[in-house]
Design a protein around this motif. Structure first.
Motif, short mmCIF file in Angstrom:
data_model
loop_
_atom_site.label_atom_id
_atom_site.label_comp_id
_atom_site.label_asym_id
_atom_site.label_seq_id
_atom_site.Cartn_x
_atom_site.Cartn_y
_atom_site.Cartn_z
N HIS A 24 0.85 -1.18 0.00
CA HIS A 24 0.00 0.00 0.00
C HIS A 24 0.89 1.24 0.00
CE1 HIS A 24 0.61 0.71 4.34
NE2 HIS A 24 0.59 -0.62 4.43
N GLY A 25 0.30 2.37 -0.26
CA GLY A 25 1.05 3.61 -0.45
C GLY A 25 2.04 3.94 0.64
N TYR A 26 1.60 3.91 1.89
CA TYR A 26 2.51 4.27 2.98
C TYR A 26 3.65 3.26 3.09
CZ TYR A 26 4.33 5.55 7.51
OH TYR A 26 5.18 5.93 8.54
N THR A 44 3.69 12.05 0.63
CA THR A 44 2.46 11.43 0.11
C THR A 44 1.89 12.23 -1.06
OG1 THR A 44 1.11 12.53 1.77
CG2 THR A 44 1.88 10.31 2.28
N TYR A 48 1.34 9.53 -4.23
CA TYR A 48 0.02 9.04 -4.69
C TYR A 48 -0.32 9.48 -6.11
CZ TYR A 48 -0.76 6.89 -0.20
OH TYR A 48 -0.65 6.09 0.90
N LEU A 51 1.71 7.17 -8.31
CA LEU A 51 1.16 5.81 -8.36
C LEU A 51 -0.05 5.77 -9.29
CD1 LEU A 51 1.39 4.82 -4.59
CD2 LEU A 51 2.75 3.88 -6.47
N ASN A 52 -0.91 6.77 -9.20
CA ASN A 52 -2.08 6.83 -10.09
C ASN A 52 -1.66 6.95 -11.56
OD1 ASN A 52 -3.93 6.63 -7.99
ND2 ASN A 52 -3.95 8.83 -7.66
N SER A 62 -3.88 -1.97 -9.13
CA SER A 62 -4.20 -1.78 -7.72
C SER A 62 -5.48 -2.51 -7.36
CB SER A 62 -4.33 -0.29 -7.39
OG SER A 62 -5.49 0.25 -7.99
N TRP A 64 -8.27 -2.85 -3.71
CA TRP A 64 -8.58 -2.41 -2.36
C TRP A 64 -8.52 -3.61 -1.43
CZ3 TRP A 64 -8.71 2.44 -0.77
CH2 TRP A 64 -8.91 3.43 -1.72
N ARG A 72 -7.45 0.01 2.34
CA ARG A 72 -6.30 0.68 1.73
C ARG A 72 -6.07 0.09 0.35
NH1 ARG A 72 -1.87 -1.69 5.94
NH2 ARG A 72 -1.96 -3.84 5.26
N ARG A 73 -5.53 0.92 -0.51
CA ARG A 73 -5.27 0.51 -1.88
C ARG A 73 -3.85 -0.06 -1.95
NH1 ARG A 73 -7.57 3.96 -6.45
NH2 ARG A 73 -8.55 2.11 -7.24
N TYR A 75 -0.81 -1.70 -4.39
CA TYR A 75 -0.29 -1.60 -5.75
C TYR A 75 0.65 -2.75 -6.02
CZ TYR A 75 -2.11 3.12 -5.38
OH TYR A 75 -2.93 4.19 -5.21
#
Length: 113
Positions: A24-26, A44, A48, A51-52, A62, A64, A72-73, A75
């Motif tokens: 996930h992003g974090y 962030t 983000y 990533l998009n 990605s 969920w 959380r999404r 990737y």
């Protein structure tokens, strides 16, 4: 190290962080920071959108996931993303070799005479 030194290399950093599996992003931000021994600090607000963009380009996918009450999404690299990472690594090696030849001429290969 923040901001400009990372610019131009962000895609490669994000792809490399995902090489071992989905995050996930974090966790991506944390992975980059840990792998750089704390030198690279990604924000962030930078990560983000990147990533998009990488997902729209087909380099990431990605999904969920739920963790307790939170969603959380996550990737993951696509096959195209793995190829792009290989290309990024090749370009990085060529770039660092060229810069190294200028900054440290004693290590530069000598032209044949």
């Amino acid at each position: 190290m923040r901001g400009d030194p990372v610019r131009g290399h962000l895609d490669g950093l994000l792809l490399a962080a995902l090489e071992d599996g989905p995050l996930h992003g974090y966790a991506i931000i944390t992975a980059v920071q840990q792998r750089s021994a704390g030198t690279l600090e990604l924000r962030t607000g930078t990560v983000y959108p990147a990533l998009n963009r990488l997902e729209r380009a087909g380099l990431l996918r990605s999904s969920w996931e739920s963790v307790g009450e939170r969603r959380r999404r996550c990737y993951a690299l696509t096959d195209a993303g793995r190829r792009a990472l290989a290309d990024e690594r090749t370009a990085w090696r060529e770039f660092t070799s060229a810069i190294g030849s200028v900054l440290d001429p004693a290590r530069a290969p000598r032209p044949a005479t």
